[in-house]
Write a protein that holds these residues in place. Structure first.
Motif, PDB file in Angstrom:
ATOM      1  N   SER A 184      64.443  39.496  25.246  1.00 12.68           N
ATOM      2  CA  SER A 184      63.680  40.648  25.723  1.00 12.68           C
ATOM      3  C   SER A 184      62.190  40.361  25.516  1.00 12.68           C
ATOM      4  CB  SER A 184      64.097  41.917  24.989  1.00 12.68           C
ATOM      5  OG  SER A 184      63.868  41.766  23.607  1.00 12.68           O
ATOM      6  N   VAL A 185      61.411  40.684  26.535  1.00  9.38           N
ATOM      7  CA  VAL A 185      59.997  40.311  26.509  1.00  9.38           C
ATOM      8  C   VAL A 185      59.130  41.490  26.962  1.00  9.38           C
ATOM      9  CG1 VAL A 185      58.255  38.676  27.359  1.00  9.38           C
ATOM     10  CG2 VAL A 185      60.657  37.940  27.176  1.00  9.38           C
ATOM     11  N   ILE A 186      58.043  41.694  26.244  1.00 11.00           N
ATOM     12  CA  ILE A 186      57.021  42.655  26.694  1.00 11.00           C
ATOM     13  C   ILE A 186      55.710  41.900  26.873  1.00 11.00           C
ATOM     14  CG2 ILE A 186      55.709  44.753  26.149  1.00 11.00           C
ATOM     15  CD1 ILE A 186      58.018  45.615  24.343  1.00 11.00           C
ATOM     16  N   ILE A 187      55.080  42.109  28.040  1.00 15.73           N
ATOM     17  CA  ILE A 187      53.760  41.511  28.294  1.00 15.73           C
ATOM     18  C   ILE A 187      52.705  42.609  28.231  1.00 15.73           C
ATOM     19  CG2 ILE A 187      52.287  40.387  30.027  1.00 15.73           C
ATOM     20  CD1 ILE A 187      54.691  38.897  31.062  1.00 15.73           C
ATOM     21  N   PHE A 188      51.642  42.357  27.487  1.00 15.90           N
ATOM     22  CA  PHE A 188      50.502  43.288  27.430  1.00 15.90           C
ATOM     23  C   PHE A 188      49.377  42.720  28.268  1.00 15.90           C
ATOM     24  CE2 PHE A 188      52.884  43.355  23.503  1.00 15.90           C
ATOM     25  CZ  PHE A 188      53.162  44.703  23.322  1.00 15.90           C
ATOM     26  N   GLU A 189      48.927  43.490  29.236  1.00 16.74           N
ATOM     27  CA  GLU A 189      47.865  43.015  30.134  1.00 16.74           C
ATOM     28  C   GLU A 189      46.773  44.070  30.175  1.00 16.74           C
ATOM     29  OE1 GLU A 189      46.733  40.390  32.025  1.00 16.74           O
ATOM     30  OE2 GLU A 189      45.170  41.845  32.529  1.00 16.74           O
ATOM     31  N   LYS A 190      45.568  43.687  29.797  1.00 22.61           N
ATOM     32  CA  LYS A 190      44.494  44.694  29.706  1.00 22.61           C
ATOM     33  C   LYS A 190      44.028  45.177  31.072  1.00 22.61           C
ATOM     34  CE  LYS A 190      40.595  41.538  29.256  1.00 22.61           C
ATOM     35  NZ  LYS A 190      40.041  41.877  30.584  1.00 22.61           N
ATOM     36  N   ASP A 191      44.240  44.379  32.126  1.00 22.14           N
ATOM     37  CA  ASP A 191      43.887  44.820  33.488  1.00 22.14           C
ATOM     38  C   ASP A 191      45.171  44.885  34.316  1.00 22.14           C
ATOM     39  OD1 ASP A 191      40.912  45.008  33.327  1.00 22.14           O
ATOM     40  OD2 ASP A 191      41.136  42.934  32.707  1.00 22.14           O
ATOM     41  N   VAL A 192      45.280  44.026  35.299  1.00 20.27           N
ATOM     42  CA  VAL A 192      46.550  43.870  36.008  1.00 20.27           C
ATOM     43  C   VAL A 192      46.833  42.371  36.079  1.00 20.27           C
ATOM     44  CG1 VAL A 192      46.404  45.995  37.394  1.00 20.27           C
ATOM     45  CG2 VAL A 192      45.398  43.877  38.275  1.00 20.27           C
ATOM     46  N   PRO A 193      48.103  41.974  36.198  1.00 26.42           N
ATOM     47  CA  PRO A 193      48.399  40.541  36.239  1.00 26.42           C
ATOM     48  C   PRO A 193      47.612  39.849  37.348  1.00 26.42           C
ATOM     49  CG  PRO A 193      50.432  41.793  36.014  1.00 26.42           C
ATOM     50  CD  PRO A 193      49.331  42.790  36.249  1.00 26.42           C
ATOM     51  N   GLY A 194      46.973  38.759  36.981  1.00 25.79           N
ATOM     52  CA  GLY A 194      46.248  37.971  37.975  1.00 25.79           C
ATOM     53  C   GLY A 194      44.829  38.440  38.229  1.00 25.79           C
ATOM     54  N   ARG A 195      44.324  39.372  37.416  1.00 25.56           N
ATOM     55  CA  ARG A 195      42.970  39.872  37.648  1.00 25.56           C
ATOM     56  C   ARG A 195      41.918  38.798  37.344  1.00 25.56           C
ATOM     57  NH1 ARG A 195      40.724  44.821  37.613  1.00 25.56           N
ATOM     58  NH2 ARG A 195      42.197  45.157  39.272  1.00 25.56           N
ATOM     59  N   HIS A 196      42.186  37.938  36.401  1.00 19.49           N
ATOM     60  CA  HIS A 196      41.163  36.971  36.001  1.00 19.49           C
ATOM     61  C   HIS A 196      41.480  35.561  36.522  1.00 19.49           C
ATOM     62  CE1 HIS A 196      38.987  40.112  34.031  1.00 19.49           C
ATOM     63  NE2 HIS A 196      40.123  40.539  33.533  1.00 19.49           N
ATOM     64  N   ALA A 197      41.346  34.556  35.700  1.00 25.60           N
ATOM     65  CA  ALA A 197      41.399  33.172  36.197  1.00 25.60           C
ATOM     66  C   ALA A 197      42.698  32.855  36.951  1.00 25.60           C
ATOM     67  CB  ALA A 197      41.201  32.205  35.038  1.00 25.60           C
ATOM     68  N   SER A 198      43.826  33.391  36.497  1.00 26.38           N
ATOM     69  CA  SER A 198      45.097  33.061  37.159  1.00 26.38           C
ATOM     70  C   SER A 198      45.088  33.432  38.628  1.00 26.38           C
ATOM     71  CB  SER A 198      46.251  33.805  36.491  1.00 26.38           C
ATOM     72  OG  SER A 198      46.396  33.390  35.168  1.00 26.38           O
ATOM     73  N   GLY A 199      44.484  34.556  38.953  1.00 25.57           N
ATOM     74  CA  GLY A 199      44.513  35.041  40.322  1.00 25.57           C
ATOM     75  C   GLY A 199      43.282  34.685  41.123  1.00 25.57           C
ATOM     76  N   HIS A 200      42.273  34.152  40.459  1.00 32.44           N
ATOM     77  CA  HIS A 200      41.000  33.940  41.159  1.00 32.44           C
ATOM     78  C   HIS A 200      40.393  32.575  40.884  1.00 32.44           C
ATOM     79  CE1 HIS A 200      41.625  38.282  41.216  1.00 32.44           C
ATOM     80  NE2 HIS A 200      41.073  38.191  42.397  1.00 32.44           N
ATOM     81  N   ASN A 201      41.232  31.582  40.715  1.00 29.49           N
ATOM     82  CA  ASN A 201      40.710  30.218  40.588  1.00 29.49           C
ATOM     83  C   ASN A 201      40.595  29.626  41.990  1.00 29.49           C
ATOM     84  OD1 ASN A 201      43.323  28.690  41.177  1.00 29.49           O
ATOM     85  ND2 ASN A 201      43.932  30.089  39.536  1.00 29.49           N
ATOM     86  N   SER A 202      40.306  28.325  42.069  1.00 25.85           N
ATOM     87  CA  SER A 202      40.086  27.747  43.396  1.00 25.85           C
ATOM     88  C   SER A 202      41.396  27.355  44.078  1.00 25.85           C
ATOM     89  CB  SER A 202      39.155  26.545  43.295  1.00 25.85           C
ATOM     90  OG  SER A 202      39.759  25.554  42.493  1.00 25.85           O
ATOM     91  N   GLY A 203      42.512  27.467  43.395  1.00 25.83           N
ATOM     92  CA  GLY A 203      43.807  27.229  44.025  1.00 25.83           C
ATOM     93  C   GLY A 203      44.223  25.770  44.089  1.00 25.83           C
ATOM     94  N   GLY A 204      43.490  24.911  43.424  1.00 26.12           N
ATOM     95  CA  GLY A 204      43.819  23.490  43.461  1.00 26.12           C
ATOM     96  C   GLY A 204      45.101  23.198  42.685  1.00 26.12           C
TER      97      GLY A 204
END
Lengths: 469, 375, 105
Positions: free
Chosen positions: B27-47
């Protein structure tokens, strides 16, 4: 080139002109950066060069700008026409392209008088050549006396629709039809705002008289007029050939090669969002606008916004707001004593209050109607990237409510206009699909450059440390 | 509320780890202060690149690369992935020597994914590069993906596997307890779990300090740019340089995504980044030198994201030596995106007390104290 | 001299001194001095100015105030110029902006 100033003014419309003239009068060093080739903004476009006949057609609301332009021309300001500003920073920096180069100016105060634009509303066929805004038609006439010589349909809601109809009738342009999309019941919802507006009855009657005169002239010219029109669409092969709509259950169709649309005016906030000042939601007119105090000061302190970039109040109010901003910056820079400031500002304030009296009524009467953004799935919403309403709805159904994310996934708002044309519609589609008011969703974020800049212009940049001269 | 594993940070690392753990019935709980992918994961250059990686990361990157092909099965989305060979250009003979050395080093370690190519092959891959380019090092299997689509697909898959993701929920307190960890959130709720995973990206330095195991992770704001459509200009090949900063990615829609190490000033406290226009002008100058036909292309916009960086530029992946039950997966220094699927696998193995399938020694969280001792 | 075939007409005559010559798609056009490229072209041949980069649809000016980017043309070899913001100059070479595509489509 000089690049340090006391204040940098963006935009040479009524607000920018009044603001910069006020500052120059106080002996301050001012740079004025504007996209157009001549001062005047949209409202007073080309005013120094228009003919006597153009001025007669456009009337006293247009020629009122002559005095403003005269004062601006006489003032000592560094005026850079044909300059695209693509980034502004609260620390007092402005980055722009001018004459195929990029440059940087610095000043302790910025006044971003970016003005307004017509609310873009997608409908089937709105991307066809020949579909233009009423404001666009007006600009075309001001620029070059052009009028349609083949049948033209005017459709939409708001004073500008009737103003352009008035000009086209006077110029004997072949108007195929005038389609007023204002719902009748908005006359009722606007009623509570009427008493305040009547305190400045002269202004209101001028508007009512203008519309009545246009309707009379249209009847004389046998121009068909329809009220409560909906379901507007343009058809044609590669350009507008027909305009269709419905009017209380009746299907209308007109042969026309030009369709002029108008669905109200919203602040042009691209630069204001990029600079990062706080915005508020106007629930009546349904637009985001920067939060400003009476002097136009934004949440950023060093950044001011005057004119229709804050709330759409029209040219005269924009000029007064520009003067107030100018006076305030002059006081901040200690070129105006506190008592002088209070006295001069109070005069302008009083005039502005008077000017604003009818606005709540006009805003309610011409509020965007409920079904304005009932966009069919096949309709293109993002013109640049060819993204349809259906595609956006799919994403909203998947739980996306943030235009920034929708953009990253389906490129809606990623083209050269950078979301200016699709922003309002995407916001409404999100509201429709998620049941959330735009206030509850994340605002569209603009990152520099807010206007596309060629790599050549960037490579030719002279952004180095400002000279100290 | 209790769970076996508490993961802080809803980025792609946290979600990838959560998916693997949920599939092993944790069982897993994720705590995210914004929404998933708001920072580097969702907004990198995609390489999605193996090329140019630190040799310590290569085994993980090669394994991760195969996982990118299987995303439609594993996370129900292709993540916008497609192959765009990555070509690192040599602008001089000296550059060519550097690249030849790199190829030789890789060969000696048994890797053949980066191949030295001459100017003729460069022109076949990228016909519009400037005359001064003498050759390059090509990685034919590299590619690009849509970072936001990817991080959303990972978050959606985690949810589908039963993981609880608490968005807009910041961890304000975290402490080790007798039975594991206790976490208090900005919503005022308390959660308990046996193990805790630190996937907090740019905030990893601060978060690890809160737990008494400080890591030298600092925040940076990589600055990406994108041009208008210039179809044909890149011919599907992404470009990098040997001795100058620049990464040009050939997006499938004909635009060019510019990355490669440009940084903007930031304020992590206020979560504000000022895009530095000088970065844009520098990039534009180099771009027009490398692809002379690009002068009329337009920069459409820039974007940035908070990224967690470490001086030695390899991540921290492993069990904390100071706080039992705490696992770090952070400090990817602006090149973690490609590794993410594999990170989910190895970190879940660590959490489950298994031997990770590939060695992680080079990424040990305590490697910094050692260097200090040596110095 | 091509006087074009426009759906717009000038509502005021122009004296001979007030015109200049620009080239649209390599054809000489007599246009009023001092107007924007958009006004010049709309008064001459408003068929279309560009094709959208995403799907190659024909586009022409929509807002005429610098917002919509639907009037992009190539001026003197430089692409992506907003015709509604650029004044005409004697001898200016203006071309429709699009990727090389088959016009008969």
């Amino acid at each position: 080139m000089k690049n340090r100033y006391d204040a940098i003014i963006i935009g040479a419309g009524p607000a920018g002109l009044a603001c910069s003239t006020e500052l120059a009068d106080k002996g301050l060093e001012v740079a004025v950066l504007d996209e157009q080739a001549a001062p005047g903004g949209q409202i007073y476009r080309n005013i120094s060069k228009t003919s006597a006949r153009q001025r007669a057609i456009l009337g006293p609301d247009y020629t009122a700008g002559l005095e403003l332009i005269r004062a601006f021309t006489e003032a000592t300001v560094d005026y850079l026409p044909q300059t695209r500003v693509w980034q502004a920073e609260a620390a007092g920096e402005v980055f722009f392209s001018h004459d195929n180069r990029s440059g940087r100016f610095q000043a302790p105060f910025l006044a971003l008088n970016t003005g307004a634009m017509e609310r873009p509303v997608p409908f089937p066929g709105w991307t066809l050549p020949g579909v233009m805004t009423c404001g666009g038609m007006s600009n075309l006439y001001k620029d070059s006396t052009l009028v349609p010589r083949e049948p033209v349909v005017l459709a939409g809601s708001g004073p500008l629709l009737w103003l352009v109809a008035e000009h086209l009738l006077a110029l004997e342009a072949p108007i195929a039809a005038i389609l007023d999309t204002t719902p009748l019941k908005q006359m009722l919802t606007a009623m509570p705002e009427l008493p305040a507006a009547l305190r400045r009855a002269g202004y209101l009657f001028k508007g009512v008289k203008m519309i009545a005169a246009v309707q009379l002239a249209a009847r004389k010219a046998k121009v068909p007029m329809y009220r409560q029109v909906s379901g507007l669409r343009a058809e044609g092969d590669g350009r507008v050939e027909r305009v269709k709509a419905s009017c209380r259950g009746r299907e209308l169709s007109f042969e026309a090669s030009t369709l002029l649309v108008h669905e109200g005016i919203i602040p042009n906030t691209a630069l204001l969002r990029q600079v990062g000042c706080r915005h508020s939601w106007n629930p009546v007119q349904r637009y985001w606008h920067p939060q400003v105090d009476a002097s136009g000061k934004t949440s950023l302190g060093s950044v001011y916004v005057a004119g229709d970039g804050t709330f759409v109040h029209g040219a005269k109010a924009a000029e007064l707001k520009g003067r107030l901003t100018g006076l305030t910056i002059a006081r901040e820079l200690r070129r105006l004593t506190e008592p002088d400031y209070r006295r001069q500002a109070a005069e302008v304030q009083a005039e502005l209050q008077e000017e604003l009296l009818p606005r709540p009524y006009i805003d309610a009467l011409y509020a965007p109607r409920k079904d304005l953004f009932t966009i069919s799935d096949e309709t293109t919403v993002c013109r640049c990237e060819g993204v349809t309403a259906g595609r956006i709805r799919e994403l909203v159904e998947q739980g996306y409510t943030d235009h920034n994310e929708i953009k990253s996934i389906i490129r809606c708002g990623m083209g050269p206009c950078q979301g200016r044309m699709c922003g309002s519609a995407v916001m409404e589609l999100v509201a429709e699909g998620s049941g959330r008011s735009p206030e509850e969703t994340r605002q569209m974020r603009l990152r520099p450059p807010i206007k596309p800049v060629s790599l050549q212009e960037l490579a030719n940049a002279t952004l180095g440390e400002p000279d100290e001269s | 509320m209790k769970a076996d594993v508490l993961i802080v940070g809803g980025g792609i690392m946290g979600c990838a780890t959560a998916i693997e753990l949920a599939r092993k019935n944790k069982s897993v709980i994720i705590f995210e202060k914004d929404v998933p992918g708001r920072h580097a994961s969702g907004h990198n250059s995609g390489g999605v690149r193996c090329q140019g990686r630190d040799v310590r990361e290569i085994p993980l990157a090669i394994e991760a690369r195969t996982m990118w092909d299987h995303h439609p099965n594993t996370v129900n989305s292709d993540c916008g992935f497609y192959v765009s060979p990555r070509l690192r250009l040599a602008e001089s003979d000296a550059d060519m020597e550097v690249l030849a050395k790199r190829e030789a080093t890789l060969k000696s370690l048994g890797y053949d994914h980066e191949v030295l190519v001459d100017r003729a092959e460069v022109l076949r891959l990228s016909p519009h590069v400037a005359d001064h380019v003498v050759g390059g090092l090509a990685c034919y299997t590299d590619g690009l993906a849509n970072p936001l689509l990817t991080s959303k697909a990972y978050a959606a898959t985690a949810r589908a596997e039963g993981v609880t993701i608490l968005s807009h929920t910041r961890v304000v307190e975290a402490a080790a307890t007798a039975g594991g960890f206790r976490v208090r959130t900005s919503c005022g709720k308390v959660y308990e779990g046996e193990t805790l995973v630190n996937g907090t990206g740019a905030w990893a330095g601060r978060f690890s300090a809160m737990l008494g195991d400080p890591l030298p992770v600092y925040a940076a704001a990589p600055t990406m740019m994108v041009t208008d459509r210039v179809p044909g200009m890149m011919s599907g090949t992404s470009l990098g340089l040997t001795s100058r900063l620049l990464g040009l990615m050939a997006a499938s829609n004909g635009t060019i995504i510019v990355g490669g190490g440009y940084r903007s000033p930031l304020d992590l406290e206020k979560e504000k980044i000022w895009i530095d226009p000088m970065q844009m002008t520098k990039a534009a100058q180099i771009m027009t030198e490398i692809l002379p036909g690009l002068g009329q292309a337009q920069m459409i916009r820039c974007w940035t994201a908070f990224e967690g960086c470490i001086k030695d530029k390899v991540p921290v992946v492993g069990a904390s030596t100071k706080v039992p039950g705490l696992f770090h997966v952070c400090g990817f220094s602006a090149h973690g995106f490609q590794l993410a699927p594999m990170m989910g696998r190895v970190v879940s193995q660590l959490v489950l007390g298994q031997q990770p399938e590939l060695p992680l020694d080079a990424f040990r969280p305590d490697r910094f104290s050692e260097t200090k001792a040596q110095a | 001299m091509n006087r074009g075939n426009s759906t717009f007409t000038r509502s005021e005559p122009l004296s001979g001194d007030d015109t200049i010559t620009i080239f649209f798609e390599e054809t000489a056009c007599e246009v009023p001095a001092g107007v924007t490229v958009a006004a010049a072209l709309l008064g001459h041949d408003d068929h279309h100015f560009c094709r959208s980069a995403a799907d190659q649809e024909k586009r022409a000016p929509h807002c005429l105030m610098g917002v919509c980017f639907e009037c992009l043309v190539e001026i003197d070899g430089v692409k992506n110029r907003q015709a509604c913001l650029e004044p005409v100059r004697e001898g200016m070479q203006v071309k429709r902006q699009h990727e090389p595509v088959d016009e008969s489509k």
